[in-house]
Scaffold this motif. Structure first.
Motif, mmCIF file in Angstrom:
data_model
loop_
_atom_site.group_PDB
_atom_site.id
_atom_site.type_symbol
_atom_site.label_atom_id
_atom_site.label_comp_id
_atom_site.label_asym_id
_atom_site.label_seq_id
_atom_site.Cartn_x
_atom_site.Cartn_y
_atom_site.Cartn_z
ATOM 1 N N ILE A 190 0.758 -1.129 0.110
ATOM 2 C CA ILE A 190 -0.056 -0.005 -0.018
ATOM 3 C C ILE A 190 1.012 1.350 0.020
ATOM 4 N N GLU A 191 1.718 1.376 0.784
ATOM 5 C CA GLU A 191 2.489 2.529 0.953
ATOM 6 C C GLU A 191 3.294 3.058 -0.090
ATOM 7 N N THR A 192 3.571 2.133 -0.986
ATOM 8 C CA THR A 192 4.617 2.513 -2.234
ATOM 9 C C THR A 192 3.666 3.535 -3.014
ATOM 10 N N VAL A 193 2.562 3.340 -3.104
ATOM 11 C CA VAL A 193 1.622 4.463 -3.948
ATOM 12 C C VAL A 193 0.931 5.436 -2.853
ATOM 13 N N ALA A 194 0.377 4.883 -1.832
ATOM 14 C CA ALA A 194 -0.260 5.663 -0.772
ATOM 15 C C ALA A 194 0.543 6.982 -0.141
ATOM 16 N N ASN A 303 14.712 1.447 -5.632
ATOM 17 C CA ASN A 303 14.587 2.346 -4.723
ATOM 18 C C ASN A 303 15.566 2.703 -3.483
ATOM 19 N N LYS A 304 16.848 2.907 -3.779
ATOM 20 C CA LYS A 304 17.844 3.093 -3.257
ATOM 21 C C LYS A 304 18.147 1.973 -2.006
ATOM 22 N N VAL A 305 17.685 0.840 -2.238
ATOM 23 C CA VAL A 305 18.123 -0.007 -1.453
ATOM 24 C C VAL A 305 18.686 -1.286 -2.282
ATOM 25 N N SER A 306 19.855 -1.774 -1.743
ATOM 26 C CA SER A 306 20.881 -2.797 -2.317
ATOM 27 C C SER A 306 20.737 -3.974 -1.542
ATOM 28 N N ARG A 307 20.311 -5.240 -2.102
ATOM 29 C CA ARG A 307 20.411 -6.512 -1.831
ATOM 30 C C ARG A 307 20.731 -7.486 -2.716
ATOM 31 N N THR A 308 20.864 -8.929 -2.285
ATOM 32 C CA THR A 308 21.371 -9.680 -3.497
ATOM 33 C C THR A 308 19.972 -10.069 -3.966
ATOM 34 N N LEU A 309 19.885 -10.809 -5.005
ATOM 35 C CA LEU A 309 18.703 -11.161 -5.614
ATOM 36 C C LEU A 309 17.944 -12.274 -4.998
ATOM 37 N N GLY A 310 18.711 -13.069 -4.380
ATOM 38 C CA GLY A 310 18.136 -14.237 -3.366
ATOM 39 C C GLY A 310 17.360 -13.564 -2.224
ATOM 40 N N ASP A 311 18.046 -12.382 -1.808
ATOM 41 C CA ASP A 311 17.538 -11.937 -0.775
ATOM 42 C C ASP A 311 15.936 -11.022 -1.052
ATOM 43 N N TRP A 312 16.055 -10.419 -2.312
ATOM 44 C CA TRP A 312 15.005 -9.795 -2.827
ATOM 45 C C TRP A 312 13.885 -10.821 -2.738
ATOM 46 N N LEU A 376 13.311 -7.914 -13.065
ATOM 47 C CA LEU A 376 12.534 -8.864 -12.117
ATOM 48 C C LEU A 376 12.132 -8.238 -10.829
ATOM 49 N N VAL A 377 13.145 -7.641 -10.350
ATOM 50 C CA VAL A 377 12.703 -7.083 -8.848
ATOM 51 C C VAL A 377 11.927 -5.921 -9.092
ATOM 52 N N LYS A 378 11.899 -5.113 -9.826
ATOM 53 C CA LYS A 378 11.303 -3.901 -10.448
ATOM 54 C C LYS A 378 9.852 -4.465 -10.671
ATOM 55 N N SER A 379 9.539 -5.481 -11.562
ATOM 56 C CA SER A 379 8.319 -5.670 -12.028
ATOM 57 C C SER A 379 7.490 -6.852 -10.954
ATOM 58 N N LEU A 380 7.960 -7.481 -10.249
ATOM 59 C CA LEU A 380 7.441 -8.043 -9.066
ATOM 60 C C LEU A 380 6.533 -7.438 -8.173
ATOM 61 N N ARG A 381 5.731 -7.729 -7.510
ATOM 62 C CA ARG A 381 4.863 -6.949 -6.469
ATOM 63 C C ARG A 381 5.616 -6.943 -5.107
ATOM 64 N N PRO A 382 5.757 -6.339 -4.323
ATOM 65 C CA PRO A 382 6.661 -6.379 -2.856
ATOM 66 C C PRO A 382 5.818 -7.562 -2.086
ATOM 67 N N LEU A 383 6.333 -8.295 -1.569
ATOM 68 C CA LEU A 383 5.753 -9.084 -0.620
ATOM 69 C C LEU A 383 5.194 -8.538 0.742
#
Length: 598
Positions: A190-194, A303-312, A376-383
């Motif tokens: 929600i917060e991504t848009v709200a 969005n200024k956050v760095s993680r490994t793909l596995g962690d994402w 992939l990370v950009k297109s998938l919806r956040p958990l």
């Protein structure tokens, strides 16, 4: 301290509530703020002649009205946040739930914000039915003076994503209102848009109402020494029990979970939900990465956050629910004519079925495409967290919270599939910890009058809140009667909490129990059939003041129950179709017909 006589008696309670629990610095700020308001009004009165009509018009023109419609509390939370922030800026703001909004005042509104969720297949939340119906009808007035903004909350795994918000936005424009800010459509993250929508609309409200922040004034945050548990700051709770409550022959795997709240300072009421932040299965994460020939340790910044793909993928991205936006992106990348045709088809039902029967991995395998880790990370919806109706009363279990969990698992083309949260929870062992928070549900509360009867309709895991209801009513020794309708496939393997309900009947905590085991006979029998069988007594209970509660599947069960209640109103009450609908609407408006459906 008594309020002076020149303050209306009706405002005394409001003053007491406003000042209750505030520290001295906050009270001092309020004192200065109200002094500034008084001075402003005195100056206005000296410079302008009295004109009753003009004053009324000016008041409406300088007021922001926020209307929300909420099923699970998210829209309410966002609307309250906007109201709190605009109020702190000195803007005249009123906040109303949709069923409390006096529609006759719409023609006089000048600034209106609507925050509304969409339920299931493009339906409004229960508290907004009358508001949406009014706006959609010929009775809605022309609104040339109105500036508005709409924020929708929805789930993009449904084809009609934020359908109600889109309809409201279009209808207000059709009535001549001016869109002040673009329609916001927030997914489960929600917060991504709200949050951006809030920031923009609050700034616009200041501009429209011409009310800058009072000079020298600031809002003093009144935080406790430790931040409270919330959606964004969950509590790591210990799992005390994970026990199957369906038999070996059952087609379902339903668990009873008991979770410790010790040290959390969390409290809840029957009807509230427990939010759980799940973790994706490592096997699924590995399968997605291998299918796309990507590297688990590849670093992705988003969005200024760095993680490994596995962690994402394991902790921050949705993999078990396929959404339309992801399908659109994948169809373009895969250059799949089949997917493009599906997305452009006129039949919503075909798309709904596709989204509901496949997961991300299924689409990746069936329609190969070359994804980058970043894309992939950009297109998938956040958990996002999953909400579960709480199956216990603190009056009975103290510093614990109980859940009734259906482990969602099935096969797709010979491979196992599951629900992210139900798998995560079902695999936890006693002593493991899980991140949780409480989500209040004020529209699904027991009657304030303990002498009122309650009728509870909850097939399957919809039984959960009614276990809490009966525990609470038993602990408080209420005089009102309790009537439960429960259904599942088989008596022998699917009678959830059977011994508890039998004991409650013996002890007088449950007064009536009607059961519908759909597969134990040739003819399928569901809870709505039991309602019709008991129509005379049901109508008598309801007319005598009983409250009706429904919990469970929104797409079929809740609709069938609703139709059964309309049928009972016609047959037992002698009402026509229109009168029966109004009867149920009135019960809902009184808080006597409440639904917790999903």
């Amino acid at each position: 301290m008594l309020a002076p006589s020149y303050i209306p008696e009706t405002k005394h309670k409001l003053l007491a509530e406003l000042s209750d629990g505030l520290e001295s610095n906050a009270l001092s700020w309020l004192s200065g703020y109200f002094a500034g308001v008084a001075q402003g009004r005195q100056e206005s009165s000296r410079s302008a002649p009295p004109a009753i009509a003009a004053v009324a018009d000016t008041q409406a023109a300088r007021q922001l009205t926020i209307v929300y419609g909420s099923q699970t509390g998210n829209a309410k939370r966002i609307a309250e946040s906007i109201a709190e922030r605009t109020g702190a800026l000195g803007l005249s703001t009123r906040l109303l739930r949709a069923d409390r909004y006096p529609t006759r005042e719409l023609k006089d509104e000048h600034l209106l914000y609507i925050v509304m969720s969409t339920q299931g297949e493009g339906e409004p939340p229960d508290d907004s039915l009358a508001f949406v119906e009014f706006l959609s009808s010929r009775r809605a007035p022309k609104l040339p003076q109105l500036k508005f903004a709409v924020l929708g909350l929805g789930d993009s795994s449904y084809p009609l994503f934020c359908g109600i918000a889109q309809s409201l936005d279009a209808r207000l424009t059709e009535l001549g209102a001016q869109r002040l800010y673009d329609l916001g459509t927030a997914d489960l993250d929600i917060e991504t848009v709200a949050m951006p929508w809030q920031e923009a609309t609050i700034a616009l409200a200041q501009k429209v109402l011409k009310q800058p922040e009072p000079a020298g004034a600031s809002v003093i945050p009144l935080h406790p020494k430790t931040a409270p548990v919330s959606r964004d700051q969950p509590f790591l709770a210990e799992l005390l029990l994970n026990q199957p409550i369906t038999g070996r022959d059952s087609d379902k795997d339903v668990r009873h979970l008991e979770i410790s709240l010790e040290g959390s300072q969390l409290n809840y009421q029957p009807g509230d939900a427990l939010g759980v932040w799940p973790t994706q299965s490592q096997a699924l994460v590995d399968s997605v990465i291998a299918t796309l020939n990507l590297g688990s340790e590849e670093t992705v910044e988003f969005n200024k956050v760095s993680r490994t793909l596995g962690d994402w993928l394991k902790h921050h991205r949705e993999l078990t629910q396929l959404t339309k936006p992801f399908l659109v992106a994948h169809a373009e990348l895969a250059k799949s004519s089949e997917l493009q045709a599906l997305l452009q088809a006129d039949s919503v039902e075909v798309l709904r079925n596709f989204l509901g029967t496949r997961q991300v991995i299924d689409v990746l395998k069936a329609y190969p495409a070359k994804w980058t880790a970043q894309g992939l990370v950009k297109s998938l919806r956040p958990l996002t967290p999953r909400m579960y109706s709480i199956a216990s009363s603190q009056a009975a279990v103290d510093e614990e919270v109980h859940l009734t969990l259906a482990h969602v698992k099935y096969d797709h083309q010979g491979e196992s599939r599951w629900g992210v949260a139900s798998r995560y929870l079902s695999e936890l062992g006693e002593g493991d910890r899980l991140p949780i928070f409480i989500e209040e549900n004020p529209r699904f509360r027991l009657p304030a009058d303990a002498s009122r009867d309650v009728i509870m309709i909850g097939p399957g895991t919809g039984i959960a809140p009614f276990r809490a209801f009966v525990q609470e009513r038993s602990a408080n020794r209420t005089s009102g009667r309790n009537w439960l309708f429960f259904g599942n496939p088989h008596f022998a393997s699917d009678f959830l909490y059977q011994t508890e309900w039998q004991r409650a009947l013996q002890d007088g905590d449950l007064h009536r129990l009607d059961l519908a085991f759909s597969r134990d006979q040739s003819e399928k029998i569901y809870v709505q059939h039991k309602l019709l069988d008991r129509a005379t007594d049901l109508y008598e209970w309801i007319q005598g003041g009983a409250h009706i509660y429904v919990c469970g599947d929104a797409t079929r069960m809740a609709r069938d129950v609703h139709q059964a209640l309309l049928h009972i109103a016609r047959n037992e009450g002698g009402l026509d179709e229109s009168q029966a609908r109004q009867w149920l609407d009135d019960l809902a408006a009184q808080g006597r017909y409440a639904r917790d459906v999903y």
